[in-house]
Enzyme design. Structure first.
Site, PDB file in Angstrom:
ATOM      1  N   THR A 111     -12.087   2.326  -5.994  1.00 14.84           N
ATOM      2  CA  THR A 111     -12.688   2.860  -7.230  1.00 14.84           C
ATOM      3  C   THR A 111     -13.851   3.772  -6.817  1.00 14.84           C
ATOM      4  O   THR A 111     -15.007   3.441  -7.048  1.00 14.84           O
ATOM      5  CB  THR A 111     -13.198   1.718  -8.143  1.00 14.84           C
ATOM      6  OG1 THR A 111     -14.096   0.894  -7.376  1.00 14.84           O
ATOM      7  CG2 THR A 111     -12.086   0.874  -8.673  1.00 14.84           C
TER       8      THR A 111
ATOM      9  N   ASP B 201       0.863  -1.182   0.000  1.00 14.98           N
ATOM     10  CA  ASP B 201       0.000   0.000   0.000  1.00 14.98           C
ATOM     11  C   ASP B 201       0.901   1.235   0.000  1.00 14.98           C
ATOM     12  O   ASP B 201       2.028   1.178   0.506  1.00 14.98           O
ATOM     13  CB  ASP B 201      -0.876   0.005   1.260  1.00 14.98           C
ATOM     14  CG  ASP B 201      -2.145   0.829   1.096  1.00 14.98           C
ATOM     15  OD1 ASP B 201      -3.233   0.224   0.994  1.00 14.98           O
ATOM     16  OD2 ASP B 201      -2.040   2.070   1.061  1.00 14.98           O
TER      17      ASP B 201
ATOM     18  N   PHE C  82     -31.694 -11.245   4.055  1.00 10.79           N
ATOM     19  CA  PHE C  82     -31.856  -9.905   3.490  1.00 10.79           C
ATOM     20  C   PHE C  82     -33.316  -9.482   3.434  1.00 10.79           C
ATOM     21  O   PHE C  82     -33.759  -8.853   2.479  1.00 10.79           O
ATOM     22  CB  PHE C  82     -31.225  -9.846   2.085  1.00 10.79           C
ATOM     23  CG  PHE C  82     -29.886  -9.150   2.108  1.00 10.79           C
ATOM     24  CD1 PHE C  82     -28.836  -9.678   2.820  1.00 10.79           C
ATOM     25  CD2 PHE C  82     -29.687  -7.958   1.430  1.00 10.79           C
ATOM     26  CE1 PHE C  82     -27.620  -9.030   2.880  1.00 10.79           C
ATOM     27  CE2 PHE C  82     -28.468  -7.302   1.485  1.00 10.79           C
ATOM     28  CZ  PHE C  82     -27.431  -7.840   2.210  1.00 10.79           C
TER      29      PHE C  82
ATOM     30  N   CYS D 179     -20.424  -0.142  -0.689  1.00  9.40           N
ATOM     31  CA  CYS D 179     -20.674  -0.830  -1.974  1.00  9.40           C
ATOM     32  C   CYS D 179     -22.012  -0.501  -2.632  1.00  9.40           C
ATOM     33  O   CYS D 179     -22.038  -0.077  -3.792  1.00  9.40           O
ATOM     34  CB  CYS D 179     -20.599  -2.340  -1.771  1.00  9.40           C
ATOM     35  SG  CYS D 179     -18.938  -2.892  -1.438  1.00  9.40           S
TER      36      CYS D 179
HETATM   37  C1  UDX Z   1     -22.385  -5.758   0.307  1.00 13.90           C
HETATM   38  C2  UDX Z   1     -22.676  -7.137  -0.300  1.00 13.90           C
HETATM   39  O1  UDX Z   1     -23.503  -7.883   0.611  1.00 13.90           O
HETATM   40  C3  UDX Z   1     -21.385  -7.888  -0.561  1.00 13.90           C
HETATM   41  O2  UDX Z   1     -21.670  -9.126  -1.198  1.00 13.90           O
HETATM   42  C4  UDX Z   1     -20.505  -7.027  -1.468  1.00 13.90           C
HETATM   43  O3  UDX Z   1     -19.274  -7.667  -1.703  1.00 13.90           O
HETATM   44  C5  UDX Z   1     -20.280  -5.661  -0.855  1.00 13.90           C
HETATM   45  O4  UDX Z   1     -21.528  -5.036  -0.568  1.00 13.90           O
HETATM   46  P1  UDX Z   1     -21.712  -4.793   2.703  1.00 13.90           P
HETATM   47  O5  UDX Z   1     -21.684  -3.449   2.051  1.00 13.90           O
HETATM   48  O6  UDX Z   1     -20.606  -5.158   3.626  1.00 13.90           O
HETATM   49  O7  UDX Z   1     -21.772  -5.947   1.580  1.00 13.90           O
HETATM   50  O8  UDX Z   1     -23.069  -4.863   3.547  1.00 13.90           O
HETATM   51  P2  UDX Z   1     -24.417  -5.728   3.576  1.00 13.90           P
HETATM   52  O9  UDX Z   1     -24.374  -6.657   4.711  1.00 13.90           O
HETATM   53  O10 UDX Z   1     -24.736  -6.298   2.265  1.00 13.90           O
HETATM   54  O11 UDX Z   1     -25.478  -4.568   3.920  1.00 13.90           O
HETATM   55  C6  UDX Z   1     -25.634  -3.441   3.075  1.00 13.90           C
HETATM   56  C7  UDX Z   1     -26.697  -2.506   3.630  1.00 13.90           C
HETATM   57  O12 UDX Z   1     -27.984  -3.103   3.606  1.00 13.90           O
HETATM   58  C8  UDX Z   1     -26.467  -2.092   5.087  1.00 13.90           C
HETATM   59  O13 UDX Z   1     -26.759  -0.719   5.237  1.00 13.90           O
HETATM   60  C9  UDX Z   1     -27.451  -2.955   5.856  1.00 13.90           C
HETATM   61  O14 UDX Z   1     -27.844  -2.417   7.094  1.00 13.90           O
HETATM   62  C10 UDX Z   1     -28.603  -3.023   4.885  1.00 13.90           C
HETATM   63  N1  UDX Z   1     -29.454  -4.212   5.083  1.00 13.90           N
HETATM   64  C11 UDX Z   1     -28.957  -5.450   4.798  1.00 13.90           C
HETATM   65  C12 UDX Z   1     -30.761  -4.056   5.539  1.00 13.90           C
HETATM   66  O15 UDX Z   1     -31.225  -2.936   5.810  1.00 13.90           O
HETATM   67  N2  UDX Z   1     -31.536  -5.176   5.659  1.00 13.90           N
HETATM   68  C13 UDX Z   1     -31.076  -6.419   5.388  1.00 13.90           C
HETATM   69  O16 UDX Z   1     -31.852  -7.385   5.535  1.00 13.90           O
HETATM   70  C14 UDX Z   1     -29.742  -6.572   4.947  1.00 13.90           C
END
Ligand code: UDX
Length: 423
Positions: A87, A31, A244, A255
């Site tokens: 990115t 890094d 989810f 993301c």
């Molecule tokens: C996500 C994808 O899940 C992962 O596969 C990808 O590689 C990167 O983006 P992440 O950003 O770590 O991962 O979080 P994730 O657990 O997916 O949650 C994303 C958002 O959705 C959060 O704000 C979370 O609170 C919200 N969420 C998730 C809900 O509100 N309800 C749910 O049931 C699940």
């Protein structure tokens, strides 16, 4: 054992590097942030991520994992070079690939013969081809998107549901697949364009799923049904699945917002706009505003003119210190603009002091004297809140539970009013 260099030591890079070292590979994580690399060399982990510290510690003590700021010499020795670079979104939502291009420019002509460059960060469709072009066919380029979630990144890396390999050169793709040979999951070989598309469409689908749940919560609210019961009813259909389906204050993180915006930009440019994804982004924005308004209305209804609002949770979800595009933080900022006395507590969130007017160090401190309590992140600590204890600390009796964590009946029996959409 293979010699692997990871370029970029953020969430994805550090997790990938330390997990690959734990599988027995010889890994250098590189890094350009000298402070970060020095910290890591002393086993100080810059992010809060379950299990990561232990892996780094083991990697360093076994000699399998090292950290460096010397990009060129780290890459010259490697058989596999993973690009895990940021990115970030440009103003128009497209991905800013400056860092990637800069690194590639510096690396041109430096690769060992037969080495393979692997793109792990989420990059626009066509990027693998562009990378191959920049490197003038010097090395094979493989797209191997990462699906890990923050907060369970180590677990997700070591227990993947699939490994996706996008390659034009199948023998290079197979060599990359061999790095993961100890995993018991399907390995899917496809072309680079499809691999790159999977990553965007998977994230967009998941964001759309959560927005559907959040909009369902509003629907349930208006017709008088219970969104948690309704989602339980949906979850037994295997085509829908049980994961989810949790309603919340809106989705965020590093993301979903970035990738959905980039996808709509790419779709528009391709001549096939994805209106569902465009609407998902808009629906999420509205949901964050509605969530904030629910708290504002509750606080404005308080009988005390010097109303105090307590907020629990700042990170974008539980088990991470990340507040990038956090709905909790967004909502806090909206509330802070309306009320003078807003206190916030989060056990781990990394956030600049000036963003949060009044941050306290414990949940009890936050609850003390509060008229309205708002729960915005689903930390386990908040789940364990006891109604009698809450009553002894709070001045008021209103809880806005936007993560649906509390047992509503228990709190209502103690005289609390627990508000959430569709519950
Ligand atoms: C996500 C994808 O899940 C992962 O596969 C990808 O590689 C990167 O983006 P992440 O950003 O770590 O991962 O979080 P994730 O657990 O997916 O949650 C994303 C958002 O959705 C959060 O704000 C979370 O609170 C919200 N969420 C998730 C809900 O509100 N309800 C749910 O049931 C699940």
């Amino acid at each position: 054992m293979n010699r692997i260099t990871i370029v970029g030591t953020g969430y994805v890079g550090l997790t990938t590097g330390s997990c690959l070292a734990s599988l027995g590979h010889q890994v250098i994580c590189v890094d350009n942030d000298e402070v970060k690399i020095r910290m890591l060399q002393s086993c100080l982990i810059p992010i809060f991520e379950e299990g990561l510290e232990l892996l780094v510690e083991r990697g360093i003590s076994s000699g399998k994992l090292t950290f460096s700021t010397d990009l060129i010499s780290s890459v010259e020795q490697a058989e596999f070079i993973f690009l895990c670079l940021p990115t970030p979104p440009n103003n128009d939502g497209t991905a800013d690939l400056t860092v990637l291009y800069d690194v590639l420019d510096r690396l041109k002509g430096k690769f060992a013969s037969g080495s393979i460059v692997i793109n792990k960060s989420t990059v626009p469709v066509h990027s693998a081809g562009v990378v191959a072009q920049i490197l003038a066919q010097e090395v094979a380029v493989v797209s191997n998107p990462e699906f890990l979630r923050e907060g369970s990144a180590v677990h997700d890396f070591l227990n993947p549901d699939r490994i996706l390999i996008g390659c034009d050169d199948l023998s290079a793709g197979r060599r990359v697949a061999d790095l993961y040979s100890s995993f018991n999951c399907p390995i899917l070989f496809t072309d680079p364009l499809s691999a790159e598309s999977v990553k965007y469409l998977a994230n967009a689908f998941l964001a759309m799923k959560i927005s559907f749940v959040n909009q369902s919560a509003l629907f349930c609210h208006s017709v008088g049904s219970n969104v948690l019961e309704v989602m339980r009813g949906l979850s037994f259909d295997p085509r829908i699945g049980s994961m989810f389906l949790n309603p919340g204050p809106g989705w965020g993180g590093s993301c979903f917002p970035k990738d959905t915006r980039a996808l709509t930009g790419m779709a528009l440019a391709s001549g096939e706009p994805m209106s569902l994804v465009t609407e998902t982004i808009a629906a999420n924005e509205r949901h964050i505003q509605r969530s904030a308004q629910l708290i504002i209305d509750a606080a404005q209804n308080s009988e005390n003119s010097d109303v105090r609002v307590a907020v629990l949770g700042l990170s974008f979800k539980a088990d991470t210190d990340d507040t990038r595009e956090s709905p909790a933080l967004r909502i806090l900022q909206i509330i802070q603009d309306v009320f003078n006395d807003v206190v916030a507590y989060d056990p781990h969130a990394k956030v600049q002091n000036r963003v949060v007017n009044h941050r306290v160090n414990t949940m009890d401190e936050a609850l003390h004297g509060a008229d309205v309590l708002a729960i915005l992140t689903e930390w386990d600590e908040f789940r364990g809140l006891d109604p009698v204890h809450a009553q002894s600390l709070m001045r008021g009796n209103v809880i806005v539970d936007l993560r649906y964590l509390l047992n509503k009946e228990l709190f209502c029996n103690k005289g609390f009013s627990v508000l959430a959409f569709g519950n």
